[in-house]
Write a protein that holds these residues in place. Sequence first.
Motif, PDB file in Angstrom:
ATOM      1  N   ARG A  10     -15.088  -1.885 -11.733  1.00  0.00           N
ATOM      2  CA  ARG A  10     -15.738  -2.194 -10.454  1.00  0.00           C
ATOM      3  C   ARG A  10     -15.219  -3.485  -9.819  1.00  0.00           C
ATOM      4  NH1 ARG A  10     -20.190  -0.078 -13.473  1.00  0.00           N
ATOM      5  NH2 ARG A  10     -20.905  -2.158 -14.053  1.00  0.00           N
ATOM      6  N   LEU A  11     -14.436  -4.253 -10.557  1.00  0.00           N
ATOM      7  CA  LEU A  11     -13.902  -5.509 -10.014  1.00  0.00           C
ATOM      8  C   LEU A  11     -12.837  -5.225  -8.964  1.00  0.00           C
ATOM      9  CD1 LEU A  11     -13.343  -7.653 -13.227  1.00  0.00           C
ATOM     10  CD2 LEU A  11     -15.145  -7.948 -11.508  1.00  0.00           C
ATOM     11  N   GLY A  12     -12.780  -6.090  -7.989  1.00  0.00           N
ATOM     12  CA  GLY A  12     -11.675  -6.047  -7.044  1.00  0.00           C
ATOM     13  C   GLY A  12     -10.449  -6.695  -7.673  1.00  0.00           C
ATOM     14  N   ALA A  13      -9.279  -6.310  -7.212  1.00  0.00           N
ATOM     15  CA  ALA A  13      -8.032  -6.861  -7.757  1.00  0.00           C
ATOM     16  C   ALA A  13      -8.007  -8.386  -7.689  1.00  0.00           C
ATOM     17  CB  ALA A  13      -6.838  -6.269  -7.009  1.00  0.00           C
ATOM     18  N   GLU A  14      -8.633  -8.931  -6.660  1.00  0.00           N
ATOM     19  CA  GLU A  14      -8.636 -10.387  -6.477  1.00  0.00           C
ATOM     20  C   GLU A  14      -9.566 -11.117  -7.448  1.00  0.00           C
ATOM     21  OE1 GLU A  14     -11.990  -8.654  -4.209  1.00  0.00           O
ATOM     22  OE2 GLU A  14      -9.880  -8.093  -4.399  1.00  0.00           O
ATOM     23  N   LEU A  53     -18.425  -2.045 -20.815  1.00  0.00           N
ATOM     24  CA  LEU A  53     -17.531  -3.125 -20.394  1.00  0.00           C
ATOM     25  C   LEU A  53     -16.422  -2.582 -19.496  1.00  0.00           C
ATOM     26  CD1 LEU A  53     -16.312  -5.945 -20.394  1.00  0.00           C
ATOM     27  CD2 LEU A  53     -15.322  -5.433 -22.648  1.00  0.00           C
ATOM     28  N   LEU A  54     -15.786  -1.506 -19.898  1.00  0.00           N
ATOM     29  CA  LEU A  54     -14.699  -0.946 -19.090  1.00  0.00           C
ATOM     30  C   LEU A  54     -15.193  -0.521 -17.711  1.00  0.00           C
ATOM     31  CD1 LEU A  54     -12.850   1.124 -21.838  1.00  0.00           C
ATOM     32  CD2 LEU A  54     -12.105  -1.059 -20.823  1.00  0.00           C
ATOM     33  N   ALA A  55     -16.396   0.054 -17.647  1.00  0.00           N
ATOM     34  CA  ALA A  55     -16.962   0.459 -16.354  1.00  0.00           C
ATOM     35  C   ALA A  55     -17.168  -0.760 -15.458  1.00  0.00           C
ATOM     36  CB  ALA A  55     -18.276   1.209 -16.551  1.00  0.00           C
ATOM     37  N   ARG A 111     -18.924  -8.376 -21.254  1.00  0.00           N
ATOM     38  CA  ARG A 111     -19.587  -7.705 -20.123  1.00  0.00           C
ATOM     39  C   ARG A 111     -20.480  -8.700 -19.378  1.00  0.00           C
ATOM     40  NH1 ARG A 111     -21.360  -6.761 -16.165  1.00  0.00           N
ATOM     41  NH2 ARG A 111     -22.601  -5.034 -15.424  1.00  0.00           N
ATOM     42  N   GLU A 112     -21.272  -9.473 -20.116  1.00  0.00           N
ATOM     43  CA  GLU A 112     -22.141 -10.482 -19.502  1.00  0.00           C
ATOM     44  C   GLU A 112     -21.319 -11.585 -18.835  1.00  0.00           C
ATOM     45  OE1 GLU A 112     -24.475 -11.732 -22.851  1.00  0.00           O
ATOM     46  OE2 GLU A 112     -25.563  -9.826 -22.935  1.00  0.00           O
ATOM     47  N   ALA A 113     -20.188 -11.918 -19.432  1.00  0.00           N
ATOM     48  CA  ALA A 113     -19.342 -13.000 -18.903  1.00  0.00           C
ATOM     49  C   ALA A 113     -18.816 -12.673 -17.511  1.00  0.00           C
ATOM     50  CB  ALA A 113     -18.184 -13.276 -19.850  1.00  0.00           C
ATOM     51  N   ILE A 114     -18.580 -11.409 -17.233  1.00  0.00           N
ATOM     52  CA  ILE A 114     -18.086 -11.038 -15.900  1.00  0.00           C
ATOM     53  C   ILE A 114     -19.029 -11.576 -14.831  1.00  0.00           C
ATOM     54  CG2 ILE A 114     -17.658  -9.112 -14.318  1.00  0.00           C
ATOM     55  CD1 ILE A 114     -16.864  -7.464 -16.846  1.00  0.00           C
ATOM     56  N   GLU A 115     -20.306 -11.311 -14.997  1.00  0.00           N
ATOM     57  CA  GLU A 115     -21.287 -11.765 -13.994  1.00  0.00           C
ATOM     58  C   GLU A 115     -21.478 -13.273 -14.055  1.00  0.00           C
ATOM     59  OE1 GLU A 115     -22.048  -9.769 -11.598  1.00  0.00           O
ATOM     60  OE2 GLU A 115     -20.913  -8.259 -12.709  1.00  0.00           O
ATOM     61  N   GLN A 116     -21.468 -13.852 -15.249  1.00  0.00           N
ATOM     62  CA  GLN A 116     -21.621 -15.297 -15.370  1.00  0.00           C
ATOM     63  C   GLN A 116     -20.478 -16.016 -14.657  1.00  0.00           C
ATOM     64  OE1 GLN A 116     -21.770 -15.142 -19.632  1.00  0.00           O
ATOM     65  NE2 GLN A 116     -24.021 -15.215 -19.690  1.00  0.00           N
ATOM     66  N   ILE A 117     -19.270 -15.566 -14.887  1.00  0.00           N
ATOM     67  CA  ILE A 117     -18.106 -16.185 -14.242  1.00  0.00           C
ATOM     68  C   ILE A 117     -18.193 -16.028 -12.729  1.00  0.00           C
ATOM     69  CG2 ILE A 117     -15.599 -16.015 -13.962  1.00  0.00           C
ATOM     70  CD1 ILE A 117     -15.554 -15.168 -16.998  1.00  0.00           C
ATOM     71  N   ARG A 118     -18.570 -14.849 -12.273  1.00  0.00           N
ATOM     72  CA  ARG A 118     -18.661 -14.602 -10.828  1.00  0.00           C
ATOM     73  C   ARG A 118     -19.740 -15.477 -10.178  1.00  0.00           C
ATOM     74  NH1 ARG A 118     -18.137  -8.393  -9.392  1.00  0.00           N
ATOM     75  NH2 ARG A 118     -17.979  -9.383  -7.373  1.00  0.00           N
ATOM     76  N   PRO A 170      -4.371  -5.404 -17.536  1.00  0.00           N
ATOM     77  CA  PRO A 170      -5.274  -5.903 -18.584  1.00  0.00           C
ATOM     78  C   PRO A 170      -6.372  -4.888 -18.949  1.00  0.00           C
ATOM     79  CG  PRO A 170      -4.920  -7.589 -16.929  1.00  0.00           C
ATOM     80  CD  PRO A 170      -4.324  -6.325 -16.397  1.00  0.00           C
ATOM     81  N   LEU A 171      -6.814  -4.116 -17.989  1.00  0.00           N
ATOM     82  CA  LEU A 171      -7.822  -3.083 -18.241  1.00  0.00           C
ATOM     83  C   LEU A 171      -7.229  -1.949 -19.077  1.00  0.00           C
ATOM     84  CD1 LEU A 171     -10.623  -1.854 -17.823  1.00  0.00           C
ATOM     85  CD2 LEU A 171      -9.865  -1.090 -15.573  1.00  0.00           C
ATOM     86  N   ARG A 172      -6.026  -1.525 -18.732  1.00  0.00           N
ATOM     87  CA  ARG A 172      -5.357  -0.474 -19.518  1.00  0.00           C
ATOM     88  C   ARG A 172      -5.107  -0.947 -20.944  1.00  0.00           C
ATOM     89  NH1 ARG A 172      -1.987  -0.434 -15.009  1.00  0.00           N
ATOM     90  NH2 ARG A 172      -0.231  -1.078 -16.314  1.00  0.00           N
ATOM     91  N   ARG A 173      -4.689  -2.204 -21.070  1.00  0.00           N
ATOM     92  CA  ARG A 173      -4.443  -2.750 -22.405  1.00  0.00           C
ATOM     93  C   ARG A 173      -5.722  -2.768 -23.228  1.00  0.00           C
ATOM     94  NH1 ARG A 173      -3.615  -8.905 -24.180  1.00  0.00           N
ATOM     95  NH2 ARG A 173      -3.352  -8.507 -26.405  1.00  0.00           N
ATOM     96  N   LEU A 174      -6.822  -3.241 -22.634  1.00  0.00           N
ATOM     97  CA  LEU A 174      -8.086  -3.299 -23.367  1.00  0.00           C
ATOM     98  C   LEU A 174      -8.525  -1.905 -23.794  1.00  0.00           C
ATOM     99  CD1 LEU A 174     -10.464  -4.885 -24.518  1.00  0.00           C
ATOM    100  CD2 LEU A 174     -11.560  -4.690 -22.263  1.00  0.00           C
ATOM    101  N   ALA A 175      -8.474  -0.946 -22.895  1.00  0.00           N
ATOM    102  CA  ALA A 175      -8.873   0.421 -23.238  1.00  0.00           C
ATOM    103  C   ALA A 175      -8.017   0.969 -24.376  1.00  0.00           C
ATOM    104  CB  ALA A 175      -8.786   1.320 -22.007  1.00  0.00           C
TER     105      ALA A 175
END
Length: 166
Positions: free
Chosen positions: A117-121, A111-113, A59-66, A12-17
Amino acid sequence: MPDHTQGEEPAPLRRLAGSMAAFSACIQALPGDMFLHRFTEWAPRDVVAHLIGWNRYTREAIEQIRRGEMPPYLADVPNHFVNVNAVLVQTYPATDATVLLDLLGQTGSDLLAALRRLGAEDWMRDFGARNPIERPVYIQRQVDGLSDDYENHAHEIAQWRAQWQG
């Protein structure tokens, strides 16, 4: 969970980039006067502003979801994000393509950075965040949605260019 091997970025990261790069190339290839021409309720300029905002929101959603929180933009799902998108087009009012493409690149890189930094899980982990219909909100689905948006808009702009007679 994204398919990847040790040391390789998740699909998904490769696709987004790739979607981001293709969209930027599409915009850079436009004749200058086409950038501000409205083909629908939006001009290509408006699409770029919209995607700048979605890069930041995602980008903000990553932290909100976590943290187990629903990203606020999901409250606009019943309206198909019409309200969110209208705000984003107004939030980034520049009309210079270079200025907006630079901002798109910066927000995309941020956002990509963060995603790197996310773990695969973490991509498909249920952190407890729920959408308005109480279903889990996953980081990967937010990223996939943004990739879809980049790809759909690149296709749309290619169609506009084909009909452009400026």
